[in-house]
Motif scaffolding. Structure first.
Motif, PDB file in Angstrom:
ATOM      1  N   PRO A  20       0.787  -1.132  -0.081  1.00 23.18           N
ATOM      2  CA  PRO A  20      -0.118   0.103  -0.185  1.00 23.18           C
ATOM      3  C   PRO A  20       0.719   1.314   0.067  1.00 23.18           C
ATOM      4  CG  PRO A  20       0.094  -0.806   2.242  1.00 23.18           C
ATOM      5  CD  PRO A  20       0.774  -1.763   1.318  1.00 23.18           C
ATOM      6  N   SER A  21       2.038   1.275  -0.117  1.00 16.95           N
ATOM      7  CA  SER A  21       2.962   2.434  -0.145  1.00 16.95           C
ATOM      8  C   SER A  21       2.351   3.417  -1.117  1.00 16.95           C
ATOM      9  CB  SER A  21       4.456   2.073  -0.636  1.00 16.95           C
ATOM     10  OG  SER A  21       4.848   1.106   0.401  1.00 16.95           O
ATOM     11  N   GLY A  22       2.179   4.504  -0.618  1.00 14.59           N
ATOM     12  CA  GLY A  22       1.898   5.578  -1.653  1.00 14.59           C
ATOM     13  C   GLY A  22       0.430   5.764  -1.988  1.00 14.59           C
ATOM     14  N   HIS A  23      -0.242   4.766  -1.143  1.00 16.79           N
ATOM     15  CA  HIS A  23      -1.791   4.581  -1.478  1.00 16.79           C
ATOM     16  C   HIS A  23      -2.523   5.151  -0.350  1.00 16.79           C
ATOM     17  CE1 HIS A  23      -1.901   2.673  -5.240  1.00 16.79           C
ATOM     18  NE2 HIS A  23      -0.685   1.881  -5.237  1.00 16.79           N
ATOM     19  N   GLU A  24      -3.740   5.872  -0.359  1.00 21.32           N
ATOM     20  CA  GLU A  24      -4.600   6.160   0.566  1.00 21.32           C
ATOM     21  C   GLU A  24      -5.191   4.904   1.091  1.00 21.32           C
ATOM     22  OE1 GLU A  24      -8.765   8.386   1.154  1.00 21.32           O
ATOM     23  OE2 GLU A  24      -7.644   9.090  -0.308  1.00 21.32           O
ATOM     24  N   ARG A  25      -5.295   4.641   2.516  1.00 22.77           N
ATOM     25  CA  ARG A  25      -5.983   3.495   2.920  1.00 22.77           C
ATOM     26  C   ARG A  25      -7.566   3.478   2.868  1.00 22.77           C
ATOM     27  NH1 ARG A  25      -5.165  -1.245   5.391  1.00 22.77           N
ATOM     28  NH2 ARG A  25      -6.281  -1.904   7.104  1.00 22.77           N
ATOM     29  N   ASP A  26      -8.090   2.508   2.235  1.00 19.88           N
ATOM     30  CA  ASP A  26      -9.549   2.775   2.144  1.00 19.88           C
ATOM     31  C   ASP A  26     -10.122   1.301   2.420  1.00 19.88           C
ATOM     32  OD1 ASP A  26      -8.447   0.950   0.351  1.00 19.88           O
ATOM     33  OD2 ASP A  26      -9.443   1.580  -1.592  1.00 19.88           O
ATOM     34  N   GLY A  27      -9.509   0.417   3.591  1.00 22.60           N
ATOM     35  CA  GLY A  27     -10.244  -0.497   4.185  1.00 22.60           C
ATOM     36  C   GLY A  27     -11.223  -0.038   5.247  1.00 22.60           C
ATOM     37  N   ILE A  28     -12.133  -1.082   5.694  1.00 22.90           N
ATOM     38  CA  ILE A  28     -13.157  -0.500   6.772  1.00 22.90           C
ATOM     39  C   ILE A  28     -13.208  -2.036   7.634  1.00 22.90           C
ATOM     40  CG2 ILE A  28     -15.061  -1.651   5.117  1.00 22.90           C
ATOM     41  CD1 ILE A  28     -16.589   0.891   6.385  1.00 22.90           C
ATOM     42  N   ASP A  29     -13.301  -1.388   8.882  1.00 27.99           N
ATOM     43  CA  ASP A  29     -13.883  -2.597   9.836  1.00 27.99           C
ATOM     44  C   ASP A  29     -14.983  -1.815  10.557  1.00 27.99           C
ATOM     45  OD1 ASP A  29     -12.066  -4.843   9.886  1.00 27.99           O
ATOM     46  OD2 ASP A  29     -10.662  -3.523   9.896  1.00 27.99           O
ATOM     47  N   ARG A  30     -16.177  -2.563  10.527  1.00 30.94           N
ATOM     48  CA  ARG A  30     -17.437  -1.792  11.409  1.00 30.94           C
ATOM     49  C   ARG A  30     -18.203  -2.784  11.789  1.00 30.94           C
ATOM     50  NH1 ARG A  30     -20.781   1.123   7.273  1.00 30.94           N
ATOM     51  NH2 ARG A  30     -21.631  -0.856   6.831  1.00 30.94           N
ATOM     52  N   GLY A  31     -18.493  -2.427  12.924  1.00 35.30           N
ATOM     53  CA  GLY A  31     -19.661  -3.524  13.886  1.00 35.30           C
ATOM     54  C   GLY A  31     -20.881  -2.561  14.363  1.00 35.30           C
ATOM     55  N   GLU A  32     -22.136  -3.141  14.271  1.00 39.74           N
ATOM     56  CA  GLU A  32     -22.981  -2.595  14.867  1.00 39.74           C
ATOM     57  C   GLU A  32     -24.062  -3.503  15.275  1.00 39.74           C
ATOM     58  OE1 GLU A  32     -24.697  -0.041  11.745  1.00 39.74           O
ATOM     59  OE2 GLU A  32     -25.007  -1.968  10.614  1.00 39.74           O
ATOM     60  N   GLY A  33     -25.142  -2.976  16.343  1.00 33.60           N
ATOM     61  CA  GLY A  33     -25.959  -4.146  16.822  1.00 33.60           C
ATOM     62  C   GLY A  33     -26.984  -3.109  17.756  1.00 33.60           C
ATOM     63  N   GLY A  34     -28.407  -3.932  17.612  1.00 30.16           N
ATOM     64  CA  GLY A  34     -29.330  -3.139  18.501  1.00 30.16           C
ATOM     65  C   GLY A  34     -30.240  -4.228  19.116  1.00 30.16           C
ATOM     66  N   ALA A  35     -30.816  -3.730  20.113  1.00 29.50           N
ATOM     67  CA  ALA A  35     -31.955  -4.774  20.691  1.00 29.50           C
ATOM     68  C   ALA A  35     -32.942  -3.980  21.041  1.00 29.50           C
ATOM     69  CB  ALA A  35     -31.325  -5.412  21.947  1.00 29.50           C
ATOM     70  N   LYS A  36     -34.180  -4.768  21.108  1.00 25.97           N
ATOM     71  CA  LYS A  36     -35.373  -4.104  21.673  1.00 25.97           C
ATOM     72  C   LYS A  36     -35.988  -5.086  22.717  1.00 25.97           C
ATOM     73  CE  LYS A  36     -36.997  -1.716  17.377  1.00 25.97           C
ATOM     74  NZ  LYS A  36     -38.148  -1.752  16.238  1.00 25.97           N
ATOM     75  N   LEU A  37     -36.611  -4.394  23.699  1.00 27.43           N
ATOM     76  CA  LEU A  37     -37.244  -5.165  24.624  1.00 27.43           C
ATOM     77  C   LEU A  37     -38.679  -4.350  24.971  1.00 27.43           C
ATOM     78  CD1 LEU A  37     -37.598  -7.285  27.060  1.00 27.43           C
ATOM     79  CD2 LEU A  37     -36.677  -5.438  28.528  1.00 27.43           C
ATOM     80  N   VAL A  38     -39.955  -5.290  24.556  1.00 28.37           N
ATOM     81  CA  VAL A  38     -41.017  -4.677  24.345  1.00 28.37           C
ATOM     82  C   VAL A  38     -42.140  -5.532  25.733  1.00 28.37           C
ATOM     83  CG1 VAL A  38     -43.092  -4.304  22.970  1.00 28.37           C
ATOM     84  CG2 VAL A  38     -40.633  -4.089  22.213  1.00 28.37           C
ATOM     85  N   ALA A  39     -42.750  -4.645  26.288  1.00 24.30           N
ATOM     86  CA  ALA A  39     -43.775  -5.172  27.170  1.00 24.30           C
ATOM     87  C   ALA A  39     -45.214  -5.066  26.583  1.00 24.30           C
ATOM     88  CB  ALA A  39     -43.853  -4.301  28.419  1.00 24.30           C
ATOM     89  N   ARG A  40     -45.978  -5.861  26.825  1.00 20.89           N
ATOM     90  CA  ARG A  40     -47.344  -5.977  26.229  1.00 20.89           C
ATOM     91  C   ARG A  40     -48.372  -6.502  27.255  1.00 20.89           C
ATOM     92  NH1 ARG A  40     -45.663  -9.341  20.892  1.00 20.89           N
ATOM     93  NH2 ARG A  40     -44.489  -7.842  19.769  1.00 20.89           N
ATOM     94  N   PRO A  41     -48.561  -5.633  28.133  1.00 12.60           N
ATOM     95  CA  PRO A  41     -49.675  -5.988  29.208  1.00 12.60           C
ATOM     96  C   PRO A  41     -50.887  -6.253  28.828  1.00 12.60           C
ATOM     97  CG  PRO A  41     -48.909  -3.701  29.405  1.00 12.60           C
ATOM     98  CD  PRO A  41     -48.220  -4.175  28.401  1.00 12.60           C
ATOM     99  N   ASP A  42     -51.507  -7.133  29.370  1.00 11.83           N
ATOM    100  CA  ASP A  42     -53.233  -7.173  28.918  1.00 11.83           C
ATOM    101  C   ASP A  42     -54.014  -6.214  29.399  1.00 11.83           C
ATOM    102  OD1 ASP A  42     -52.591  -9.395  27.623  1.00 11.83           O
ATOM    103  OD2 ASP A  42     -52.689 -10.928  29.144  1.00 11.83           O
TER     104      ASP A  42
END
Length: 86
Positions: free
Chosen positions: A64-86
């Motif tokens: 990669p000498s003389g080149h712009e680095r264009d790699g990527i490392d990315r992680g993401e996540g999400g969660a939902k907790l839902v209550a459904r009372p009667d």
């Protein structure tokens, strides 16, 4: 990444993708009931790529000498907790 809502029964999905320039993505999701009131859903995704410049550097040997680095490392996540009372 958008996390879907909880479902009435346990479900899950997964996907693996691979591509050029040592690129790969892994995604997984699961959702279901915890009990009669609560439900949960969760999803996660990871992406890695060395990029074009790293793989096609000087004399096409991956220097990669003389080149712009264009790699990527990315992680993401999400969660939902839902209550459904009667």
């Amino acid at each position: 990444l958008e996390t879907a809502g909880p479902t009435d029964r346990w479900t899950g999905t997964g996907r693996i993708e691979v591509g050029s320039f040592r690129t790969g993505r892994i995604e997984a999701a699961a959702a279901g009931p915890i009990d009669e009131v609560f439900g949960v859903a969760a999803a996660a995704s990871v992406l890695h790529s060395e990029g074009f410049s790293v793989r096609t550097g000087a004399e096409d040997r991956g220097d990669p000498s003389g080149h712009e680095r264009d790699g990527i490392d990315r992680g993401e996540g999400g969660a939902k907790l839902v209550a459904r009372p009667d």
